[in-house]
Enzyme design. Structure first.
Site, PDB file in Angstrom:
ATOM      1  N   HIS A 162    -129.911  67.690  70.140  1.00 33.20           N
ATOM      2  CA  HIS A 162    -130.844  68.648  69.544  1.00 33.20           C
ATOM      3  C   HIS A 162    -132.290  68.197  69.664  1.00 33.20           C
ATOM      4  O   HIS A 162    -133.169  68.808  69.118  1.00 33.20           O
ATOM      5  CB  HIS A 162    -130.519  68.865  68.066  1.00 33.20           C
ATOM      6  CG  HIS A 162    -129.229  69.563  67.839  1.00 33.20           C
ATOM      7  ND1 HIS A 162    -128.016  68.977  68.075  1.00 33.20           N
ATOM      8  CD2 HIS A 162    -128.955  70.823  67.403  1.00 33.20           C
ATOM      9  CE1 HIS A 162    -127.052  69.830  67.783  1.00 33.20           C
ATOM     10  NE2 HIS A 162    -127.596  70.964  67.375  1.00 33.20           N
ATOM     11  N   GLU A 164    -124.009  79.302  77.817  1.00 36.68           N
ATOM     12  CA  GLU A 164    -125.384  79.281  78.320  1.00 36.68           C
ATOM     13  C   GLU A 164    -125.472  79.734  79.777  1.00 36.68           C
ATOM     14  O   GLU A 164    -126.449  80.376  80.172  1.00 36.68           O
ATOM     15  CB  GLU A 164    -125.989  77.882  78.152  1.00 36.68           C
ATOM     16  CG  GLU A 164    -126.361  77.529  76.717  1.00 36.68           C
ATOM     17  CD  GLU A 164    -125.177  77.116  75.858  1.00 36.68           C
ATOM     18  OE1 GLU A 164    -124.060  76.951  76.391  1.00 36.68           O
ATOM     19  OE2 GLU A 164    -125.368  76.964  74.636  1.00 36.68           O
TER      20      GLU A 164
END
Lengths: 328, 369
Positions: A131, A62
């Site tokens: 998540h 990321e």
């Protein structure tokens, strides 16, 4: 695709198609966005339509994705990067805070950073750990970042196009729980929605319900229940949590005198606190009752068995409404 | 549309040239049915359909070169929904997505009175409606002083004199009694033709009430509505309503049942004089167990006097007058005393009250002495 009923997910996809079609500088990058079309298929069909060079699969890194996006944006491209889940965003924070957010300021306006970071947010899809986060407040706190959260297909479409147009970095958070809910007719007309405005979803006179993201869904249901009890609730989708359209919120609360803020993020130091503080600064003299916040508790999102208890529910919202209505 | 992408044809080959399409858009195809023939650097390869479906679109024409992973053919139907982590709820009712950008139109017309919460609280306590005030503070802010001035002006507007002393107590006590008691009113007459002197009935009335209390002692009780309890009294302490210029006084004649007529007469005159001179001590006006209003000395026949808690009844005596009475089928003229009884139906039944009134009348109708 115009005039079909589209879900929020399809509206995102449609806006991406349109943006890439309108402007050759728009590129999409992220994990699995290209060959796979994205983990939720938000980027499906983009590679087929616009090719490998503009729809780029990245490694699972990321920091690198965000760094690439910053570099591309500084050099004139309009990258739309995807973080696969909001819980994976933290490695990208350094690039966002140290570079993206301050590119314009650091270069005294010589460079800007017209990038968009898209990521699914929120709980309610029975996902594993990492998540289900709603950490919009982290980004809203950083000067130089816009934070936008759509809550319907139409607003996802219009706001994403506007976010891609915007010359500065935009964090675009997509409520995963709403991805496939309530599809609606949507014309692919390319119309942008303003990035610095709330949206009043329901006009009312007795109290103001303020929400954003997936919680807008429960907030609207609460408003319907209140209507059955003879209480007229105004519902405002904040949509852009940074910068906040405080003028709209203030005007509504001045009218109704009562306010309940609903969000899925934990309570402490969340955007709800910022809104409540600002309303007290601006509209104290019109308040008929203390502002109430209905939020998740200050804990990490639990695994899915407890998920429904974690997210603010319709009954929680109604209880807070009763509290503010009790002040005669 | 679901995409079927050019598969890896093996041997590290990354592209292929379309030689011939065997299907076209709209065709129904079966799994393994021949779709297209492509030529790689090594050979001509026939590519079969991966599964059943209807062809929505073919990509590329004969002679075009496709890369591995690029779409070759599109099936009709929904796209692959992805390798979702978690579960997305779909569907839901279609909602018309109408919204205002920014504030709703009604917010622009709104002009509420502006006041701090503390001032609102004060206004609520004083019963002042803020919407009727114009604020004297900055930008029309309603101040504490504005609210206080509004209460003052409400008083000034009515004008009049403030009630004091006995009248003030009367106003408070009567309102309280009216709010609490469940009053029932009955009336009856006493025929006084056996009396020799029938124009000053007060002593006889007091004695007759004591006699009636012997018959129905519940009328000589105190009742507490909060705890719903009743306390019956052994002796009758009769409150006697006395009219004065200053207002209503109710001095108490103690232990009426145990006293002689002369004693009572002396007691009554003393109370009257004390009241007139305003020298009656407060304790002399407290503790009545039953009240008598002898309003008939002024004027009037029947009344429904107000029961003052904790007492449960009050007797009103009207003016005595000569009336025609049927006696053995003939009309005679007798002096008649009209009597009124109000009782609190929370503590006293209608039967008890009626028997009490009957006993009272019977006691009064006895000859003197």
């Amino acid at each position: 695709m115009s005039n079909d009923k589209l879900s929020l997910l399809e509206a995102v996809n449609l806006a991406l198609h349109r943006a890439m079609d309108e402007d050759a500088n728009v590129v999409v990058l992220g994990e699995d966005v290209s060959v796979n079309g994205g983990v939720f298929r938000a980027t499906a069909g983009l590679r087929e339509a616009f090719g490998f060079k503009r729809v780029i699969d990245t490694p699972l890194a990321e920091t690198m994705i965000a760094g690439l996006a910053v570099g591309m944006a500084a050099q004139g491209l309009k990258p739309v990067m995807e973080i696969q889940f909001m819980g994976f965003i933290y490695p990208a924070l350094d690039q966002l805070v140290s570079h993206a957010s301050r590119m314009r300021n650091r270069t005294r306006g010589r460079l800007s950073c017209p990038m968009v970071l898209r990521t699914p947010m929120g709980a309610g899809i029975r996902a594993p750990e990492h998540h289900s986060e709603s950490t919009e407040a982290l980004f809203a706190h950083i000067p130089g970042l816009r934070v936008v959260i759509p809550s319907s297909p139409a607003r996802a479409y219009g706001l994403l196009l506007a976010a891609i147009d915007d010359p500065d970095p935009v964090i675009f958070l997509e409520p995963t729980r709403l991805y496939r809910m309530n599809p609606q007719a949507l014309a692919d007309d390319g119309k942008r929605l303003p990035l610095d405005s709330c949206f009043t979803l329901r006009e009312g006179s007795d109290l103001t319900l303020v929400s954003w993201g997936a919680s807008v869904h429960e907030t609207l249901q609460a408003a319907v229940k209140l209507q059955e009890r003879g209480v007229s609730a105004e519902v405002i989708d904040v949509a852009c949590v940074k910068p906040l359209d405080l003028d709209t919120l203030e005007a509504s609360v001045r009218k109704t005198g009562r306010c309940v803020i609903v969000h899925e993020a934990p309570k402490s130091c969340a955007v709800g606190a910022e809104i409540a503080a600002s309303l007290y600064e601006r509209a104290l003299l019109d308040l008929q009752a203390p502002i109430q916040r209905v939020t998740a508790p200050d804990i990490p999102p639990p695994l899915y068995r407890l998920e429904q208890l974690y997210m603010p529910g319709v009954e929680d919202i109604l209880a807070a409404c009763e509290t503010v209505l009790d002040y005669a | 549309m679901k995409y079927f992408k050019l598969p890896d044809l093996g041997e590290g080959l990354q592209e292929a040239e379309i030689v011939e399409w065997h299907v076209k858009a709209g065709d129904q195809v079966k799994a393994d049915q021949l779709l297209v023939s492509v030529e790689t650097a090594k050979a001509i390869v026939d590519i079969p359909a991966p599964y059943d479906g209807v062809v929505a679109k073919t990509f590329g024409s004969e002679g075009d070169i496709l890369h591995v992973g690029e779409p070759l053919l599109g099936y009709e139907g929904e796209a692959d929904s992805g390798t979702v982590v978690g579960r997305l709820e779909g569907g839901g009712e279609e909602q018309a997505d109408s919204f205002f950008v920014g504030a709703a139109p009604s917010t622009r017309e709104h002009l509420a009175p502006r006041a701090t919460p503390a001032v609102r609280q004060l206004a609520r306590r004083l019963g002042v409606d803020l919407s009727g005030l114009s604020g004297s503070g900055a930008d029309g802010l309603i101040t504490r002083a504005d609210v206080e001035a509004a209460t003052q002006s409400a008083r000034d507007k009515f004008g009049g004199d403030k009630l004091r002393g006995v009248r003030r107590s009367m106003a408070i006590n009567m309102a309280r009694a009216h709010a609490e008691v469940v009053p029932v009113f009955i009336a009856g007459d006493a025929d006084l033709h056996r009396w020799t002197q029938a124009r000053d009935p007060l002593v006889r009335l007091a004695q007759a009430i004591a006699a009636a209390c012997e018959v129905e002692p519940v009328l000589n009780s105190w009742f507490d509505g909060k705890s719903l309890s009743i306390r019956q009294h052994e002796q009758l302490d009769l409150g006697i309503a006395v009219d004065t210029a200053e207002g209503l006084f109710v001095p108490v004649l103690r232990d009426v049942g145990a006293r002689t007529a002369e004693d009572l007469k002396a007691g009554i005159s003393r109370l009257r004089e004390d009241v007139k001179a305003r020298s009656i001590p407060p304790q002399e006006m407290m503790g009545a167990t039953l009240t008598l209003s002898n309003f008939g000395t002024l004027f009037g026949r029947y009344a429904n006097p107000v029961v003052v808690p904790p007492q449960v009844a009050i007797i009103g005596a009207g003016g005595i007058r000569d009336e025609p009475v049927a006696v053995d089928g003939k009309v005679e003229v007798h002096p008649i005393l009209p009597l009124s009884l109000t009782f609190d139906h929370r503590a006293v039944t209608g039967g008890e009250a009626a028997r009490f009134l009957k006993a009272l009348v019977q006691a009064l109708e006895q000859p003197e002495g």
